[in-house]
Design a protein around this motif. Structure first.
Motif, PDB file in Angstrom:
ATOM      1  N   LYS A  71     -20.113  -4.968  -9.198  1.00 23.39           N
ATOM      2  CA  LYS A  71     -19.144  -4.907 -10.290  1.00 23.39           C
ATOM      3  C   LYS A  71     -18.334  -3.608 -10.280  1.00 23.39           C
ATOM      4  O   LYS A  71     -18.086  -3.003 -11.320  1.00 23.39           O
ATOM      5  CB  LYS A  71     -19.842  -5.091 -11.633  1.00 23.39           C
ATOM      6  N   LEU A  72     -17.964  -3.191  -9.085  1.00 21.15           N
ATOM      7  CA  LEU A  72     -17.126  -2.006  -8.950  1.00 21.15           C
ATOM      8  C   LEU A  72     -15.715  -2.341  -9.421  1.00 21.15           C
ATOM      9  O   LEU A  72     -15.232  -3.465  -9.259  1.00 21.15           O
ATOM     10  CB  LEU A  72     -17.097  -1.524  -7.501  1.00 21.15           C
ATOM     11  N   ASP A  73     -15.083  -1.369 -10.005  1.00 20.46           N
ATOM     12  CA  ASP A  73     -13.746  -1.565 -10.548  1.00 20.46           C
ATOM     13  C   ASP A  73     -12.743  -1.765  -9.412  1.00 20.46           C
ATOM     14  O   ASP A  73     -12.703  -0.994  -8.463  1.00 20.46           O
ATOM     15  CB  ASP A  73     -13.367  -0.342 -11.377  1.00 20.46           C
ATOM     16  N   HIS A  74     -11.944  -2.807  -9.524  1.00 15.62           N
ATOM     17  CA  HIS A  74     -10.918  -3.110  -8.534  1.00 15.62           C
ATOM     18  C   HIS A  74      -9.563  -3.054  -9.230  1.00 15.62           C
ATOM     19  O   HIS A  74      -9.474  -3.227 -10.432  1.00 15.62           O
ATOM     20  CB  HIS A  74     -11.063  -4.508  -7.964  1.00 15.62           C
ATOM     21  N   ASN A  75      -8.536  -2.870  -8.444  1.00 14.36           N
ATOM     22  CA  ASN A  75      -7.191  -3.003  -8.980  1.00 14.36           C
ATOM     23  C   ASN A  75      -6.416  -3.983  -8.112  1.00 14.36           C
ATOM     24  O   ASN A  75      -6.912  -4.452  -7.096  1.00 14.36           O
ATOM     25  CB  ASN A  75      -6.489  -1.646  -9.091  1.00 14.36           C
ATOM     26  N   ALA A 117      -8.676 -14.456 -14.048  1.00 14.27           N
ATOM     27  CA  ALA A 117     -10.045 -14.500 -14.574  1.00 14.27           C
ATOM     28  C   ALA A 117     -10.721 -13.137 -14.450  1.00 14.27           C
ATOM     29  O   ALA A 117     -11.623 -12.814 -15.227  1.00 14.27           O
ATOM     30  CB  ALA A 117     -10.859 -15.557 -13.835  1.00 14.27           C
ATOM     31  N   LYS A 118     -10.274 -12.335 -13.500  1.00 14.47           N
ATOM     32  CA  LYS A 118     -10.830 -10.987 -13.309  1.00 14.47           C
ATOM     33  C   LYS A 118     -10.110  -9.960 -14.173  1.00 14.47           C
ATOM     34  O   LYS A 118     -10.404  -8.770 -14.115  1.00 14.47           O
ATOM     35  CB  LYS A 118     -10.725 -10.580 -11.838  1.00 14.47           C
ATOM     36  N   GLY A 119      -9.129 -10.425 -14.945  1.00  9.57           N
ATOM     37  CA  GLY A 119      -8.377  -9.519 -15.799  1.00  9.57           C
ATOM     38  C   GLY A 119      -7.274  -8.763 -15.073  1.00  9.57           C
ATOM     39  O   GLY A 119      -6.793  -7.751 -15.566  1.00  9.57           O
ATOM     40  N   LEU A 120      -6.871  -9.263 -13.918  1.00  5.71           N
ATOM     41  CA  LEU A 120      -5.826  -8.610 -13.135  1.00  5.71           C
ATOM     42  C   LEU A 120      -4.545  -9.427 -13.164  1.00  5.71           C
ATOM     43  O   LEU A 120      -4.580 -10.659 -13.068  1.00  5.71           O
ATOM     44  CB  LEU A 120      -6.279  -8.418 -11.690  1.00  5.71           C
ATOM     45  N   GLN A 121      -3.441  -8.752 -13.275  1.00  8.38           N
ATOM     46  CA  GLN A 121      -2.139  -9.400 -13.286  1.00  8.38           C
ATOM     47  C   GLN A 121      -1.505  -9.253 -11.911  1.00  8.38           C
ATOM     48  O   GLN A 121      -1.353  -8.131 -11.420  1.00  8.38           O
ATOM     49  CB  GLN A 121      -1.249  -8.733 -14.347  1.00  8.38           C
ATOM     50  N   PRO A 122      -1.150 -10.379 -11.265  1.00 10.89           N
ATOM     51  CA  PRO A 122      -0.463 -10.273  -9.968  1.00 10.89           C
ATOM     52  C   PRO A 122       0.848  -9.504 -10.145  1.00 10.89           C
ATOM     53  O   PRO A 122       1.455  -9.553 -11.218  1.00 10.89           O
ATOM     54  CB  PRO A 122      -0.187 -11.717  -9.574  1.00 10.89           C
TER      55      PRO A 122
END
Length: 146
Positions: free
Chosen positions: A11-15, A44-49
């Motif tokens: 669960k490492l933070d990704h961007n 679903a991961k909370g990331l916006q393309p």
């Protein structure tokens, strides 16, 4: 992919940059299905393309000859308030020209130019080659008169 899976498990933070690199690599390795799965999981991961994310997927679709999917993604991109940039337009125009979709390519060239962008060297070269091979094409003749 092993590193990616390990990072997810911990669960490492990704961007988005991390995912863009991963999708780009998958598309280059002809693993479009995996790239598409990653793309579809971003929200679903909370990331916006971002624009680059869409362009990577458009290039992946074009590389596999999936022009309809590429144009649908371009429309989705525009519909989600992500303005395509010159790289996006050049990517899909090259894909369209490679698939002999001249009319669609010319439509996008006009849109691209109207938005203040221009063709890159590869796209321009493809257009010159197409023009010299198909001078009888009505769509190409109209382009020359612009």
């Amino acid at each position: 992919m092993a590193l990616f899976q390990e990072m997810e498990e911990k669960k490492l933070d990704h961007n988005i940059v991390f995912y863009n690199i991963l999708m780009y690599s998958m598309c280059n390795a002809e693993e479009l299905t995996t790239a598409r799965e990653i793309f579809n999981s971003l929200l679903a991961k909370g990331l916006q393309p971002d624009v680059r994310t869409f362009t990577i997927m458009i290039k992946g679709f074009c590389k596999e000859g999936l022009i309809n999917e590429a144009t649908e993604l371009l429309e989705k991109m525009d519909g989600n308030h992500f303005s395509p940039d010159d790289r996006t337009y050049n990517t899909i125009i090259k894909g369209l020209l490679q698939q002999n979709e001249t009319t669609k390519a010319m439509e996008l060239i006009k849109i691209m130019v109207d938005k203040g962008f221009s063709a890159n060297a590869t796209t321009a070269s493809m257009l010159v080659d197409l023009l010299s091979a198909n001078l009888g094409d009505k769509t190409l003749q109209e382009l020359l008169h612009c």
